[in-house]
Design a protein around this motif. Sequence first.
Motif, PDB file in Angstrom:
ATOM      1  N   ARG A 136       0.834  -1.196   0.000  1.00 17.42           N
ATOM      2  CA  ARG A 136       0.000   0.000   0.000  1.00 17.42           C
ATOM      3  C   ARG A 136       0.877   1.258   0.000  1.00 17.42           C
ATOM      4  NH1 ARG A 136      -5.251   0.825   2.240  1.00 17.42           N
ATOM      5  NH2 ARG A 136      -5.240  -1.168   3.335  1.00 17.42           N
ATOM      6  N   ASP A 137       0.416   2.274  -0.690  1.00 15.25           N
ATOM      7  CA  ASP A 137       1.068   3.580  -0.626  1.00 15.25           C
ATOM      8  C   ASP A 137       0.700   4.218   0.708  1.00 15.25           C
ATOM      9  OD1 ASP A 137       1.244   6.568  -0.864  1.00 15.25           O
ATOM     10  OD2 ASP A 137       1.950   6.090  -2.876  1.00 15.25           O
ATOM     11  N   TRP A 138       1.698   4.434   1.573  1.00 13.90           N
ATOM     12  CA  TRP A 138       1.434   4.927   2.925  1.00 13.90           C
ATOM     13  C   TRP A 138       0.710   6.267   2.910  1.00 13.90           C
ATOM     14  CZ3 TRP A 138       1.046   3.638   7.808  1.00 13.90           C
ATOM     15  CH2 TRP A 138       1.100   4.639   8.777  1.00 13.90           C
ATOM     16  N   GLY A 142      -2.861   5.610   0.922  1.00 12.87           N
ATOM     17  CA  GLY A 142      -3.649   4.477   1.391  1.00 12.87           C
ATOM     18  C   GLY A 142      -4.075   3.543   0.275  1.00 12.87           C
ATOM     19  N   ILE A 143      -3.709   3.844  -0.979  1.00 12.66           N
ATOM     20  CA  ILE A 143      -4.131   3.035  -2.123  1.00 12.66           C
ATOM     21  C   ILE A 143      -3.365   1.710  -2.152  1.00 12.66           C
ATOM     22  CG2 ILE A 143      -4.168   2.909  -4.648  1.00 12.66           C
ATOM     23  CD1 ILE A 143      -4.513   5.952  -4.678  1.00 12.66           C
ATOM     24  N   ILE A 144      -4.118   0.612  -2.317  1.00 12.53           N
ATOM     25  CA  ILE A 144      -3.509  -0.711  -2.409  1.00 12.53           C
ATOM     26  C   ILE A 144      -2.928  -0.894  -3.804  1.00 12.53           C
ATOM     27  CG2 ILE A 144      -3.950  -3.196  -2.336  1.00 12.53           C
ATOM     28  CD1 ILE A 144      -6.203  -2.598  -0.361  1.00 12.53           C
ATOM     29  N   GLN A 145      -1.647  -1.202  -3.856  1.00 12.87           N
ATOM     30  CA  GLN A 145      -0.968  -1.374  -5.135  1.00 12.87           C
ATOM     31  C   GLN A 145      -0.921  -2.834  -5.572  1.00 12.87           C
ATOM     32  OE1 GLN A 145       2.589   0.496  -3.636  1.00 12.87           O
ATOM     33  NE2 GLN A 145       2.141   2.436  -4.673  1.00 12.87           N
ATOM     34  N   GLU A 146      -0.948  -3.747  -4.582  1.00 21.03           N
ATOM     35  CA  GLU A 146      -0.867  -5.170  -4.897  1.00 21.03           C
ATOM     36  C   GLU A 146      -1.334  -5.978  -3.693  1.00 21.03           C
ATOM     37  OE1 GLU A 146       2.494  -8.453  -6.311  1.00 21.03           O
ATOM     38  OE2 GLU A 146       3.018  -6.324  -6.123  1.00 21.03           O
ATOM     39  N   LEU A 147      -1.920  -7.150  -3.933  1.00 21.37           N
ATOM     40  CA  LEU A 147      -2.323  -8.047  -2.848  1.00 21.37           C
ATOM     41  C   LEU A 147      -2.047  -9.487  -3.262  1.00 21.37           C
ATOM     42  CD1 LEU A 147      -5.301  -7.783  -0.471  1.00 21.37           C
ATOM     43  CD2 LEU A 147      -4.903  -9.970  -1.597  1.00 21.37           C
ATOM     44  N   GLU A 148      -1.389 -10.224  -2.387  1.00 21.32           N
ATOM     45  CA  GLU A 148      -1.064 -11.623  -2.649  1.00 21.32           C
ATOM     46  C   GLU A 148      -1.715 -12.515  -1.601  1.00 21.32           C
ATOM     47  OE1 GLU A 148       3.158 -11.892  -2.580  1.00 21.32           O
ATOM     48  OE2 GLU A 148       3.435 -10.781  -4.464  1.00 21.32           O
ATOM     49  N   LEU A 149      -2.031 -13.762  -1.991  1.00 19.45           N
ATOM     50  CA  LEU A 149      -2.572 -14.755  -1.069  1.00 19.45           C
ATOM     51  C   LEU A 149      -1.448 -15.614  -0.525  1.00 19.45           C
ATOM     52  CD1 LEU A 149      -5.735 -16.081  -2.973  1.00 19.45           C
ATOM     53  CD2 LEU A 149      -5.578 -14.151  -1.404  1.00 19.45           C
ATOM     54  N   HIS A 150      -1.522 -15.916   0.778  1.00 18.35           N
ATOM     55  CA  HIS A 150      -0.535 -16.791   1.404  1.00 18.35           C
ATOM     56  C   HIS A 150      -1.267 -17.877   2.198  1.00 18.35           C
ATOM     57  CE1 HIS A 150       3.105 -14.401   0.546  1.00 18.35           C
ATOM     58  NE2 HIS A 150       2.270 -13.363   0.593  1.00 18.35           N
ATOM     59  N   GLY A 151      -0.784 -19.100   2.105  1.00 18.50           N
ATOM     60  CA  GLY A 151      -1.395 -20.213   2.808  1.00 18.50           C
ATOM     61  C   GLY A 151      -1.768 -21.326   1.853  1.00 18.50           C
ATOM     62  N   HIS A 203     -10.091  -6.160  -3.411  1.00 17.92           N
ATOM     63  CA  HIS A 203      -8.915  -6.819  -3.990  1.00 17.92           C
ATOM     64  C   HIS A 203      -8.761  -8.246  -3.461  1.00 17.92           C
ATOM     65  CE1 HIS A 203      -7.200  -3.468  -6.240  1.00 17.92           C
ATOM     66  NE2 HIS A 203      -7.550  -2.668  -5.238  1.00 17.92           N
ATOM     67  N   SER A 204      -9.065  -8.447  -2.177  1.00 23.02           N
ATOM     68  CA  SER A 204      -8.996  -9.790  -1.596  1.00 23.02           C
ATOM     69  C   SER A 204      -9.991 -10.719  -2.274  1.00 23.02           C
ATOM     70  CB  SER A 204      -9.296  -9.726  -0.092  1.00 23.02           C
ATOM     71  OG  SER A 204      -8.350  -8.943   0.597  1.00 23.02           O
ATOM     72  N   ALA A 205     -11.216 -10.238  -2.450  1.00 21.86           N
ATOM     73  CA  ALA A 205     -12.262 -11.063  -3.054  1.00 21.86           C
ATOM     74  C   ALA A 205     -11.911 -11.439  -4.487  1.00 21.86           C
ATOM     75  CB  ALA A 205     -13.599 -10.333  -2.995  1.00 21.86           C
ATOM     76  N   LYS A 206     -11.335 -10.510  -5.229  1.00 19.98           N
ATOM     77  CA  LYS A 206     -10.933 -10.815  -6.605  1.00 19.98           C
ATOM     78  C   LYS A 206      -9.882 -11.928  -6.635  1.00 19.98           C
ATOM     79  CE  LYS A 206      -9.737  -6.866  -8.461  1.00 19.98           C
ATOM     80  NZ  LYS A 206      -9.316  -5.953  -9.556  1.00 19.98           N
ATOM     81  N   LYS A 207      -8.907 -11.840  -5.739  1.00 18.68           N
ATOM     82  CA  LYS A 207      -7.868 -12.868  -5.677  1.00 18.68           C
ATOM     83  C   LYS A 207      -8.448 -14.218  -5.260  1.00 18.68           C
ATOM     84  CE  LYS A 207      -3.851 -10.952  -6.686  1.00 18.68           C
ATOM     85  NZ  LYS A 207      -2.915 -11.505  -7.698  1.00 18.68           N
ATOM     86  N   LEU A 208      -9.347 -14.198  -4.301  1.00 13.78           N
ATOM     87  CA  LEU A 208      -9.968 -15.440  -3.833  1.00 13.78           C
ATOM     88  C   LEU A 208     -10.821 -16.074  -4.924  1.00 13.78           C
ATOM     89  CD1 LEU A 208     -10.916 -14.173  -0.280  1.00 13.78           C
ATOM     90  CD2 LEU A 208      -9.356 -16.068  -0.757  1.00 13.78           C
ATOM     91  N   LEU A 209     -11.514 -15.237  -5.681  1.00 11.57           N
ATOM     92  CA  LEU A 209     -12.323 -15.732  -6.794  1.00 11.57           C
ATOM     93  C   LEU A 209     -11.425 -16.398  -7.837  1.00 11.57           C
ATOM     94  CD1 LEU A 209     -15.377 -15.650  -7.579  1.00 11.57           C
ATOM     95  CD2 LEU A 209     -14.824 -13.690  -9.026  1.00 11.57           C
TER      96      LEU A 209
END
Length: 266
Positions: free
Chosen positions: A169-171, A174-183, A207-213
């Motif tokens: 995230r850009d401090w 606050g914009i999320i630039q990237e999100l990765e799933l772990h586990g 962004h989380s929901a898109k990755k999970l989908l």
Amino acid sequence: MLKLSGKTIDTMYFPDGTLSFRIDVPDTKELVVTWCFDSNEEMTTLFYLVNHIRAKNPKADISLLMPYIPNARMDRVKNPDEVFTLRFFAGFINSLGFTEVMVCDPHSDVSAALIDNIKILPHMPFIEKVMDETGFDPENDIVFYPDAGCAKKYESLLKLPYLKGEKKRDWRTGIIQELELHGSIPSSPFRVLIIDDICSKGGTFYHSAKKLLEAGASEIFLYVTHCEKTIFEGELLKCGIIRKIYTTDSVFTGEDPLITIINRFR
């Protein structure tokens, strides 16, 4: 919204814009002020209210029920020009001398450390209610935490297998630039319950929901203890990915077919 012993404080304004309100103070030993945050202006009302109570009933023990902690996100600063608003807000609350300050699901340990006489109310019953209503199956469904801090906060409560996200995230913005799933991602299709404490515009959950989908999730539900009204400004309610959003009435006011409110505080 402010209440004294269950009675709502209705405010008015003089022609110059200054605040006016009337409230009878019960002649009892223990009094509870409820503050479900709607705006910063309520800080002024709270200041006047507590001082009015002390003038009318000086022997009363005054407790504050404040389920959502305003300024909770600003729990640290990284640059000299950033204002540590949470510290100053906590100082304001402490100056009012409450016997007890009851909060629910604080954003971080910093909030709890800064506020005097704090009592953290259990939020696990809300999550259990959501799991019951969604038919969450611990054997087949999965919990998702959007970041490591969230996972650390909830994993010991739920004791369930989970996936977690890692946000870049850009401090400043606050914009999320990237999100990765772990586990360990289950065999698809699988159902997911995303859990977190605060939702603003919902970018993290979008962004989380898109990755999970993409990973094979068939249904995605979201629980947040505190949902701000700015959720209506984001993509979360429009994206069609989240099946249902659950939140308490700690700070959320509004209606949407996608949102189910768990009434507890107002």
